[in-house]
Design a protein around this motif. Structure first.
Motif, PDB file in Angstrom:
ATOM      1  N   ALA A  61       0.856  -1.195   0.000  1.00 56.19           N
ATOM      2  CA  ALA A  61       0.000   0.000   0.000  1.00 56.19           C
ATOM      3  C   ALA A  61       0.894   1.247   0.000  1.00 56.19           C
ATOM      4  O   ALA A  61       0.687   2.177   0.772  1.00 56.19           O
ATOM      5  N   GLY A  62       1.920   1.191  -0.853  1.00 57.10           N
ATOM      6  CA  GLY A  62       2.804   2.349  -0.995  1.00 57.10           C
ATOM      7  C   GLY A  62       3.877   2.476   0.067  1.00 57.10           C
ATOM      8  O   GLY A  62       4.453   3.551   0.247  1.00 57.10           O
ATOM      9  N   CYS A  63       4.183   1.375   0.772  1.00 55.03           N
ATOM     10  CA  CYS A  63       5.092   1.506   1.928  1.00 55.03           C
ATOM     11  C   CYS A  63       6.534   1.820   1.524  1.00 55.03           C
ATOM     12  O   CYS A  63       7.221   2.547   2.244  1.00 55.03           O
ATOM     13  N   SER A  64       7.001   1.324   0.374  1.00 58.24           N
ATOM     14  CA  SER A  64       8.393   1.626  -0.032  1.00 58.24           C
ATOM     15  C   SER A  64       8.569   3.123  -0.228  1.00 58.24           C
ATOM     16  O   SER A  64       9.542   3.733   0.231  1.00 58.24           O
ATOM     17  N   ASN A  65       7.614   3.730  -0.931  1.00 57.85           N
ATOM     18  CA  ASN A  65       7.721   5.167  -1.181  1.00 57.85           C
ATOM     19  C   ASN A  65       7.503   5.985   0.091  1.00 57.85           C
ATOM     20  O   ASN A  65       8.113   7.043   0.263  1.00 57.85           O
ATOM     21  N   TRP A  66       6.657   5.485   0.986  1.00 61.63           N
ATOM     22  CA  TRP A  66       6.496   6.208   2.259  1.00 61.63           C
ATOM     23  C   TRP A  66       7.786   6.189   3.069  1.00 61.63           C
ATOM     24  O   TRP A  66       8.167   7.175   3.691  1.00 61.63           O
ATOM     25  N   LYS A  67       8.468   5.055   3.041  1.00 58.69           N
ATOM     26  CA  LYS A  67       9.737   4.989   3.775  1.00 58.69           C
ATOM     27  C   LYS A  67      10.777   5.922   3.150  1.00 58.69           C
ATOM     28  O   LYS A  67      11.578   6.528   3.863  1.00 58.69           O
ATOM     29  N   VAL A  70      13.834  11.104   3.753  1.00 61.56           N
ATOM     30  CA  VAL A  70      14.122  12.499   3.370  1.00 61.56           C
ATOM     31  C   VAL A  70      13.732  13.443   4.511  1.00 61.56           C
ATOM     32  O   VAL A  70      14.483  14.357   4.855  1.00 61.56           O
ATOM     33  N   LEU A  71      12.567  13.214   5.109  1.00 62.90           N
ATOM     34  CA  LEU A  71      12.105  14.065   6.214  1.00 62.90           C
ATOM     35  C   LEU A  71      13.108  14.075   7.373  1.00 62.90           C
ATOM     36  O   LEU A  71      13.324  15.092   8.014  1.00 62.90           O
ATOM     37  N   HIS A  87      14.224  -1.115   2.489  1.00 61.21           N
ATOM     38  CA  HIS A  87      13.694  -2.214   3.301  1.00 61.21           C
ATOM     39  C   HIS A  87      14.734  -2.923   4.170  1.00 61.21           C
ATOM     40  O   HIS A  87      14.389  -3.521   5.173  1.00 61.21           O
ATOM     41  N   TYR A  88      15.985  -2.880   3.758  1.00 55.19           N
ATOM     42  CA  TYR A  88      16.990  -3.653   4.514  1.00 55.19           C
ATOM     43  C   TYR A  88      18.096  -2.793   5.100  1.00 55.19           C
ATOM     44  O   TYR A  88      19.026  -3.297   5.708  1.00 55.19           O
ATOM     45  N   GLY A  89      17.996  -1.476   4.920  1.00 59.16           N
ATOM     46  CA  GLY A  89      19.075  -0.596   5.384  1.00 59.16           C
ATOM     47  C   GLY A  89      19.008  -0.252   6.858  1.00 59.16           C
ATOM     48  O   GLY A  89      19.970   0.239   7.426  1.00 59.16           O
ATOM     49  N   ASN A  90      17.848  -0.530   7.487  1.00 62.15           N
ATOM     50  CA  ASN A  90      17.673  -0.207   8.921  1.00 62.15           C
ATOM     51  C   ASN A  90      18.004   1.245   9.253  1.00 62.15           C
ATOM     52  O   ASN A  90      18.574   1.521  10.308  1.00 62.15           O
ATOM     53  N   TYR A  91      17.658   2.153   8.360  1.00 64.90           N
ATOM     54  CA  TYR A  91      17.934   3.570   8.624  1.00 64.90           C
ATOM     55  C   TYR A  91      16.834   4.196   9.478  1.00 64.90           C
ATOM     56  O   TYR A  91      17.076   5.150  10.200  1.00 64.90           O
ATOM     57  N   LEU A  92      15.629   3.671   9.343  1.00 60.07           N
ATOM     58  CA  LEU A  92      14.495   4.259  10.061  1.00 60.07           C
ATOM     59  C   LEU A  92      14.280   3.549  11.390  1.00 60.07           C
ATOM     60  O   LEU A  92      14.430   2.327  11.485  1.00 60.07           O
TER      61      LEU A  92
END
Length: 264
Positions: A40-46, A51-52, A68-73
């Protein structure tokens, strides 16, 4: 959503545990919590969250695997109890949802119609082994080529040979909307408008808009209601009804109409 929660969930407020917030991503600078709903658009939301939070300068520069695998968030369950409740009480909480059958077909196409070194051996082998009569040795060995009808048999089986997966689990389970009081519910079907409205609401930089690109199998048409109808046409009326019953809470909670005339 509140009405459905009142109607179907027990009146007692359960305690929110780290498990309930494990799918929620945190963006501290703009005080935003985003519950991830796969397909439901999760890649683009991440990408937007990265960026935010200053981790990237543009959504265009961020690869799918980084997302998805970078664990940045940060996820909400990585904070202590005080940190969790402080953010739940003071941050904007948002969720984006999608028509349940369409989301299901999108997940099926992504995971089973393309080479995949996780879903084929883990889910594909188990599904073919249990639901395909006279399966070839090759199909049993690789788990490739799962048919949509077989996938639905697995989904509806109370004795599934392999467990559920976030890509087709209920949104009402993934994001606990009866426990967590979301401020904003956007829809995949009006994604750009809803997302950009939300970005304006939280005071995001003006040059940041929701990305329009499809980042996996980009040469393939997005799953639409028309494509969804084609997949569901492969099922019997009973299988369609049972699949609708399976996602009934999501249909009710997020105000989606019945996808087929003959459903009761």
């Amino acid at each position: 959503m509140h009405d459905i929660c009142l109607k179907y969930k027990s009146g007692s407020r359960r305690i929110i545990t780290p498990y309930h917030v494990s799918r929620i991503f945190v963006e501290d600078q703009h005080k935003l919590l985003y519950c991830e709903v796969p397909k439901a658009g999760c890649s683009n939301w991440k990408r937007v969250l990265m960026v935010l939070s200053g981790l990237a300068s543009s959504t265009k520069d961020i690869q799918h695997n980084t997302v998805h695998y970078g664990n940045y968030l940060k996820r909400l369950d990585s904070f202590d109890r005080k940190g969790i409740f402080n953010r739940l009480n003071t941050y904007k909480k948002m969720i984006f949802v999608r028509e349940p059958f369409e989301r299901l077909v999108s997940a099926f196409r992504d995971k089973f119609e393309h080479a995949n070194n996780y879903y084929h051996p883990v889910f594909g082998k188990a599904i073919i082994s249990k639901y395909r009569r006279n399966a070839t040795r090759e199909a049993l060995r690789t788990g490739s080529g799962v048919q949509f009808k077989e996938f639905i048999q697995y989904l509806l089986d109370v004795h599934r040979p392999v467990g559920m997966d976030i890509h087709w689990d209920h949104i009402s389970k993934l994001c606990s909307p009866c426990l967590i009081d979301y401020d904003f519910i956007g829809k995949f079907e009006s994604m750009e408008e809803d997302a950009n409205f939300l970005l304006h609401l939280i005071g995001a930089p003006q040059n940041l808009t929701f990305p329009r690109f499809k980042d996996r199998h980009s040469n393939e048409e997005r799953t639409t209601s028309k494509i969804t109808q084609q997949y569901f046409a492969q099922l019997s009326p009973l299988e369609r009804q049972r699949t609708y019953d399976f996602y009934y809470m999501d249909y009710q909670m997020f105000n989606y109409s019945k996808p087929f005339e003959d459903l009761y």
